[in-house]
Design a protein around this motif. Structure first.
Motif, mmCIF file in Angstrom:
data_model
loop_
_atom_site.group_PDB
_atom_site.id
_atom_site.type_symbol
_atom_site.label_atom_id
_atom_site.label_comp_id
_atom_site.label_asym_id
_atom_site.label_seq_id
_atom_site.Cartn_x
_atom_site.Cartn_y
_atom_site.Cartn_z
ATOM 1 N N GLU B 196 -19.831 24.869 -4.804
ATOM 2 C CA GLU B 196 -18.744 25.505 -5.551
ATOM 3 C C GLU B 196 -17.424 24.753 -5.397
ATOM 4 O OE1 GLU B 196 -17.811 29.466 -4.234
ATOM 5 O OE2 GLU B 196 -15.926 29.479 -5.344
ATOM 6 N N GLN B 197 -17.187 24.187 -4.214
ATOM 7 C CA GLN B 197 -15.894 23.552 -3.905
ATOM 8 C C GLN B 197 -14.748 24.558 -3.945
ATOM 9 O OE1 GLN B 197 -16.641 20.130 -6.896
ATOM 10 N NE2 GLN B 197 -15.643 19.130 -5.174
ATOM 11 N N GLY B 198 -15.084 25.812 -3.788
ATOM 12 C CA GLY B 198 -14.078 26.867 -3.747
ATOM 13 C C GLY B 198 -14.632 27.980 -2.883
ATOM 14 N N PRO B 199 -13.834 29.006 -2.634
ATOM 15 C CA PRO B 199 -14.198 30.010 -1.620
ATOM 16 C C PRO B 199 -14.843 31.292 -2.150
ATOM 17 C CG PRO B 199 -11.877 30.199 -2.169
ATOM 18 C CD PRO B 199 -12.448 29.133 -3.082
ATOM 19 N N ILE B 200 -15.051 31.393 -3.462
ATOM 20 C CA ILE B 200 -15.344 32.718 -4.022
ATOM 21 C C ILE B 200 -16.745 33.225 -3.642
ATOM 22 C CG2 ILE B 200 -15.630 33.981 -6.190
ATOM 23 C CD1 ILE B 200 -13.370 32.135 -7.304
ATOM 24 N N ARG B 203 -16.957 34.218 0.000
ATOM 25 C CA ARG B 203 -16.221 35.447 0.283
ATOM 26 C C ARG B 203 -16.976 36.678 -0.214
ATOM 27 N NH1 ARG B 203 -10.507 36.942 -2.509
ATOM 28 N NH2 ARG B 203 -11.772 36.311 -4.271
ATOM 29 N N GLN B 215 -12.454 25.298 -16.401
ATOM 30 C CA GLN B 215 -11.025 25.412 -16.704
ATOM 31 C C GLN B 215 -10.514 24.190 -17.450
ATOM 32 O OE1 GLN B 215 -9.388 25.703 -12.773
ATOM 33 N NE2 GLN B 215 -9.254 27.917 -12.894
ATOM 34 N N ARG B 265 -4.072 28.198 -12.044
ATOM 35 C CA ARG B 265 -3.941 27.359 -10.844
ATOM 36 C C ARG B 265 -2.810 26.379 -11.106
ATOM 37 N NH1 ARG B 265 -6.995 30.688 -9.705
ATOM 38 N NH2 ARG B 265 -9.246 30.595 -9.324
ATOM 39 N N GLY B 359 -13.399 25.381 -11.444
ATOM 40 C CA GLY B 359 -12.049 24.820 -11.422
ATOM 41 C C GLY B 359 -12.060 23.313 -11.338
ATOM 42 N N ALA B 360 -13.209 22.743 -11.042
ATOM 43 C CA ALA B 360 -13.311 21.288 -10.887
ATOM 44 C C ALA B 360 -14.014 20.685 -12.095
ATOM 45 C CB ALA B 360 -14.093 20.968 -9.616
#
Lengths: 414, 414
Positions: B196-200, B203, B215, B265, B359-360
């Motif tokens: 993912e390269q993100g935290p969602i 979490r 995005q 962002r 997002g990436a």
């Protein structure tokens, strides 16, 4: 004294032009960094002119260069006048050189008029005032005042890779005519003429500033550490963004301190973000803060305020804040006696002047620790210095030289 | 189909470890930059394993590497799955490699089970997704999608000085087993698994994200020009300080845009002051702004807001403001059909999943222009990527591989 000494306008202006040719840049400035071949050429020219006038020359072990005209009484400590000959890499023609050359002109004017002063007068060109090629600046005056030792800097590397000790030795050897004397000999007083490097005299139309004090300076380096993360994938609630902390802190400290105190100066001159990628939230942002104030108590209060605002911004944004002090130089007060001599000299010649506080460091700040000192400021266009566009009018050069000569006449015969 | 194919956990985890050893860094990450000797070694290992399993291999002229397992009907366009093998210079073991290796595992699982799919399946390792050694990134997928030509980049220089065309040729020549096919052959669909390269996901405790959109991204470079001046001698009313303008602008754009829109962002990743001296008011301060939003209209509105705030800050502080756009990539929508196939595959295996917006950038964004595409995200620890600390649990690797295999079974037999 038999006659009144007179500044020779043609000679002085030619002298300023001759030295501006040494290290001249295409844009009209000067690149004559400390202990470079250009700096050595400027020293040589000054020595040649001094010897041609029958003055004596000598150096000390940090290569401060002295030109001496004897006085009546060899038992009296000499009066010291002058400044420096080195420049910034893209510096101007006047910063330093003007103070050295107006001082030399004062010697010549006295010689022209056949005036014998009570005490000897020495013109000095201090080594490495600018600190751009070798750090720190003011090496010559610091060593002269006993604040530091030349051996402290032997291993300092130049921005061009040269070693300080090698370049110092080469510079000393380049002037075999100037024998090497022990550093830090006794003087009666010191007067340094310099460009203002600020806009006040020009704006007020006053040709001479008498510098009675130098602002205290504190340099801080503020670093916020957060968490580097992907710009596209990291929602706001996951961010610990040191850039946000830095911007907030800078806005707070700039928004209030200078507007509420006209003597305060606060500058953020350098900033960097790591890793510094367009699409990465920085992990670390650091910036510098240069704080100046003539009052030590207020200066300390401003520093506390800056620290508090930065700590608060870091905490708000979830970042760790580290603040380090790089420079802490207390405010300096120059000698009221020397300042009075300058003012008297101006008054006698009908030259308008005003007292000033210097916002910049100068060699006089260090010399003032071992002998009563003060400075003469002349206006520079738009307050610009450390820049090839630095400019002083011929009129202001002449008025400055006359103000210096007036002070020299007073201080050398008391 | 005769049996249900099964991911081989031991084989897949060993494969991830084997590839992580190629370019391994002491801190547990990977330095396997595009077209480097490490990248070539990884390609070689993949080719050897493919040939050992009886798959065919080929490359295209930008060195995208393909592993093909034939299907029942040679007239059907192949299903493409995979990602990339190159890494950031201090990258992690999973970014790219995990998508390529889970895709290869899908081929092996089908072969183990003796399943003949309707259409052929090809595993791809796209060239230079990261863009760190050679810019831009996603070269392989851009050229594959016809968005750019490989000849556009022949003269691009690597950060290490190498020429793109030389390194490309060396990489192609290093795999004589893989003949070179024309670039951009027809495919039926593309599925890319990626961290993912993100935290969602982490979490929310959901092991699979089905990426339905990417995005849009705009990159701006904002520069304020004021007047460089001496930090100590320049009173506030004489300052035209671009640092003050930059800090004010950053505070304004960060204070409002993200807090009021959870999909927005906004990142300032790079900032510089010139000349960058601690005791000089900067003459110029520039910084970057990375703006992302899945909605093109809102993205454009945010850009206008950023431009207006910067212009206003510049004017307030007496600075000239110049804003340039570096990147303008519209939001992308992935194929609902491919996303549905992934969701069905998860549902059939009882794997929890949720739709996501990426997002990436990813190779799939470009492939999506020529064939229906979608992505599978797996959680990575703390959302960290482009970092040696990047980490994915064995459980998440396995769930991801099973989700991909489920989608492959569906998409290869329709």
């Amino acid at each position: 004294m038999k006659t009144t000494p007179e500044v020779n306008a043609a000679r002085l202006l030619k002298s300023v032009a001759d030295f501006a040719a040494i290290g001249a840049t295409p844009a009209g400035g000067v690149n004559r960094q400390a202990l470079s071949v250009e700096d050595r050429a400027a020293r040589r020219l000054l020595v040649e002119r001094a010897l041609a006038r029958g003055f004596t020359v000598f150096q000390d072990e940090v290569a401060n260069l002295f030109i001496r005209r004897e006085g009546r009484d060899a038992a009296l400590a000499p009066l010291l006048i002058g400044s420096h000959l080195d420049s910034q890499p893209t510096g101007g023609r006047f910063d330093g050189a003007l103070g050295t050359l107006t001082a030399f002109e004062a010697l010549e004017a006295l010689a022209d008029a056949g005036i014998e002063t009570d005490r000897a007068i020495e013109v000095v060109a201090f080594t490495n005032e600018e600190g751009s090629r070798f750090s720190p600046g003011c090496m010559g005056s610091m060593a002269f005042a006993g604040v530091a030792n030349v051996t402290d800097w032997h291993s300092v590397a130049a921005t061009d890779g040269a070693r300080f000790s090698d370049e110092l030795a080469a510079t000393l050897n380049d002037l075999p005519e100037a024998e090497i004397s022990p550093i830090g000999h006794t003087i009666s007083a010191f007067v340094e003429l310099h460009i203002e490097q600020g806009p006040i005299l020009e704006r007020e139309g006053v040709p001479i500033g008498i510098v009675t004090a130098v602002q205290g300076t504190k340099w801080l380096e503020v670093a916020f550490s957060g968490e580097a993360a992907h710009a596209g994938t990291t929602p706001l609630e996951f961010r610990k963004d040191p850039m946000a902390a830095a911007a907030a802190a800078i806005v707070r400290i700039q928004g209030d301190i200078m507007p509420s105190d006209p003597d305060a100066r606060l500058t953020v001159g350098r900033i960097a973000a790591e890793p510094g990628s367009i699409n990465v939230i920085p992990g670390r942002v650091s910036f510098t803060v240069d704080i100046r104030h003539p009052d030590a108590t207020i200066l300390a209060a401003i520093e506390r305020r800056v620290r508090d605002e930065c700590q608060a911004a870091g905490e708000r944004l979830g970042c760790k804040t580290v603040i380090e002090q790089r420079v802490d130089m207390p405010p300096g007060r120059f000698s009221p006696h020397v300042a009075q001599a300058i003012e008297d000299g101006c008054a006698a010649q009908g030259i308008a002047c005003r007292p000033m506080i210097s916002g910049a460091f100068h060699d006089a700040l260090f010399v003032n620790r071992i002998a009563p000192s003060a400075m003469i400021f002349v206006p520079c266009r738009n307050g610009v210095s450390h820049n090839e566009a630095e400019f002083v009018t011929d009129d202001h050069i002449m008025i400055g030289a006359r103000a210096l000569l007036g002070a020299v006449v007073k201080l050398s015969c008391e």
